[in-house]
Design a protein around this motif. Structure first.
Motif, PDB file in Angstrom:
ATOM      1  N   GLY A  39       6.643   5.306  -1.783  1.00 24.00           N
ATOM      2  CA  GLY A  39       6.017   3.241  -2.262  1.00 24.00           C
ATOM      3  C   GLY A  39       6.553   2.739  -0.503  1.00 24.00           C
ATOM      4  N   GLU A  40       7.615   3.387  -0.507  1.00 23.17           N
ATOM      5  CA  GLU A  40       8.054   2.247   1.018  1.00 23.17           C
ATOM      6  C   GLU A  40       7.518   2.934   2.033  1.00 23.17           C
ATOM      7  N   VAL A  41       6.151   4.069   2.345  1.00 25.98           N
ATOM      8  CA  VAL A  41       5.245   4.634   3.503  1.00 25.98           C
ATOM      9  C   VAL A  41       4.354   3.057   3.350  1.00 25.98           C
ATOM     10  N   ALA A  42       3.786   2.644   1.532  1.00 32.34           N
ATOM     11  CA  ALA A  42       3.480   1.409   1.068  1.00 32.34           C
ATOM     12  C   ALA A  42       3.619   0.191   1.711  1.00 32.34           C
ATOM     13  N   GLN A  43       5.038   0.099   1.815  1.00 30.22           N
ATOM     14  CA  GLN A  43       4.952  -1.140   1.385  1.00 30.22           C
ATOM     15  C   GLN A  43       4.845  -1.236   3.055  1.00 30.22           C
ATOM     16  N   ALA A  44       5.789  -0.315   4.035  1.00 33.07           N
ATOM     17  CA  ALA A  44       5.459  -0.404   5.157  1.00 33.07           C
ATOM     18  C   ALA A  44       3.889  -1.222   6.217  1.00 33.07           C
ATOM     19  N   VAL A  45       3.427   0.261   4.978  1.00 35.50           N
ATOM     20  CA  VAL A  45       1.632  -0.579   5.581  1.00 35.50           C
ATOM     21  C   VAL A  45       1.092  -1.695   5.444  1.00 35.50           C
ATOM     22  N   ILE A  46       1.734  -1.895   4.409  1.00 35.16           N
ATOM     23  CA  ILE A  46       0.830  -3.755   3.630  1.00 35.16           C
ATOM     24  C   ILE A  46       1.967  -4.474   3.872  1.00 35.16           C
ATOM     25  N   GLY A  47       3.141  -4.401   5.106  1.00 32.63           N
ATOM     26  CA  GLY A  47       3.562  -5.140   6.593  1.00 32.63           C
ATOM     27  C   GLY A  47       3.239  -5.163   7.690  1.00 32.63           C
ATOM     28  N   ALA A  48       2.742  -3.879   7.620  1.00 35.29           N
ATOM     29  CA  ALA A  48       1.510  -3.302   9.328  1.00 35.29           C
ATOM     30  C   ALA A  48       0.990  -4.207   9.263  1.00 35.29           C
ATOM     31  N   GLY A  50      -0.164  -7.281   7.075  1.00 36.22           N
ATOM     32  CA  GLY A  50      -0.196  -8.879   7.003  1.00 36.22           C
ATOM     33  C   GLY A  50      -0.544  -8.477   5.562  1.00 36.22           C
ATOM     34  N   GLN A  51      -0.659  -8.135   4.390  1.00 35.72           N
ATOM     35  CA  GLN A  51      -1.142  -8.386   3.459  1.00 35.72           C
ATOM     36  C   GLN A  51      -1.076  -8.571   2.458  1.00 35.72           C
ATOM     37  N   ASN A  52       1.031  -8.956   3.029  1.00 32.55           N
ATOM     38  CA  ASN A  52       1.509 -10.308   1.642  1.00 32.55           C
ATOM     39  C   ASN A  52       1.935 -10.888   2.307  1.00 32.55           C
ATOM     40  N   PRO A  53       1.238 -12.541   1.309  1.00 35.28           N
ATOM     41  CA  PRO A  53       1.227 -13.470   2.366  1.00 35.28           C
ATOM     42  C   PRO A  53       2.306 -14.713   2.238  1.00 35.28           C
ATOM     43  N   ARG A  54       3.616 -14.219   1.100  1.00 33.51           N
ATOM     44  CA  ARG A  54       4.377 -14.843   1.107  1.00 33.51           C
ATOM     45  C   ARG A  54       5.512 -14.067   2.621  1.00 33.51           C
ATOM     46  N   LYS A  55       5.442 -12.616   2.607  1.00 28.07           N
ATOM     47  CA  LYS A  55       5.702 -11.989   3.952  1.00 28.07           C
ATOM     48  C   LYS A  55       5.369 -12.248   4.970  1.00 28.07           C
ATOM     49  N   GLY A  56       3.969 -11.695   4.881  1.00 29.45           N
ATOM     50  CA  GLY A  56       2.679 -12.343   6.758  1.00 29.45           C
ATOM     51  C   GLY A  56       3.769 -10.257   6.962  1.00 29.45           C
ATOM     52  N   THR A  57       3.371 -10.820   8.370  1.00 30.10           N
ATOM     53  CA  THR A  57       3.412  -9.245   9.418  1.00 30.10           C
ATOM     54  C   THR A  57       4.955  -8.874   9.605  1.00 30.10           C
ATOM     55  N   SER A  58       5.499  -8.015   8.279  1.00 30.61           N
ATOM     56  CA  SER A  58       6.965  -7.421   7.990  1.00 30.61           C
ATOM     57  C   SER A  58       6.872  -6.439   8.648  1.00 30.61           C
ATOM     58  N   HIS A  59       6.181  -5.363   9.399  1.00 31.28           N
ATOM     59  CA  HIS A  59       6.565  -3.669   9.724  1.00 31.28           C
ATOM     60  C   HIS A  59       5.442  -3.888  10.973  1.00 31.28           C
ATOM     61  N   THR A  60       5.825  -2.503  10.784  1.00 31.65           N
ATOM     62  CA  THR A  60       4.977  -2.380  12.004  1.00 31.65           C
ATOM     63  C   THR A  60       4.823  -0.741  12.188  1.00 31.65           C
ATOM     64  N   TRP A  61       3.544  -0.104  12.934  1.00 35.60           N
ATOM     65  CA  TRP A  61       2.807   0.774  11.986  1.00 35.60           C
ATOM     66  C   TRP A  61       3.925   2.467  12.837  1.00 35.60           C
ATOM     67  N   GLN A  62       4.682   1.821  14.103  1.00 36.29           N
ATOM     68  CA  GLN A  62       6.381   2.616  14.039  1.00 36.29           C
ATOM     69  C   GLN A  62       6.916   2.782  13.118  1.00 36.29           C
ATOM     70  N   ASP A  63       6.742   1.798  12.258  1.00 30.05           N
ATOM     71  CA  ASP A  63       7.873   1.705  11.045  1.00 30.05           C
ATOM     72  C   ASP A  63       6.472   2.744  10.122  1.00 30.05           C
TER      73      ASP A  63
END
Length: 104
Positions: A39-48, A50-63
């Motif tokens: 689940g944390e991988v999925a969250q990081a991919v979504i964040g990398a 920018g697919q969560n409009p509320r959070k934007g780009t919140s992770h990197t591919w290094q994450d």
């Protein structure tokens, strides 16, 4: 590089020393922990991406890389919790996958 299975052995022992559940429940929890890590991988991919409009780009591919490593470590610890022969079980499985997939 040191043998990662030595570190996995130490991690599994450290986790076991801090748990008070019966061994069969400990195995179940180690396996369930994989779901959390995936689940944390999925969250990081979504964040990398920018697919969560509320959070934007919140992770990197290094994450994402780091989270994938956590999945691998967690799976190795789960396998070691299940069997003391984890390294041999894993090596045998990799060999069988390679034989059926790469040697055609």
């Amino acid at each position: 590089m040191t043998d990662p299975w030595n570190t996995i052995e130490r991690l599994a022992s450290w986790i076991a020393a801090h748990h008070t559940l019966p061994p069969e429940q400990d195995v179940l929890l180690r396996v369930l922990k994989l779901s959390e890590e995936v689940g944390e991988v999925a969250q990081a991919v979504i964040g990398a991406t920018g697919q969560n409009p509320r959070k934007g780009t919140s992770h990197t591919w290094q994450d994402v890389e780091s989270e994938l490593c956590d999945v691998i470590i967690t799976a190795m610890v789960a396998l070691r919790t299940l069997t003391p022969d984890a390294a041999e079980v894993f090596a045998g499985h990799v060999r069988r996958v390679a034989e059926r997939s790469l040697e055609k």
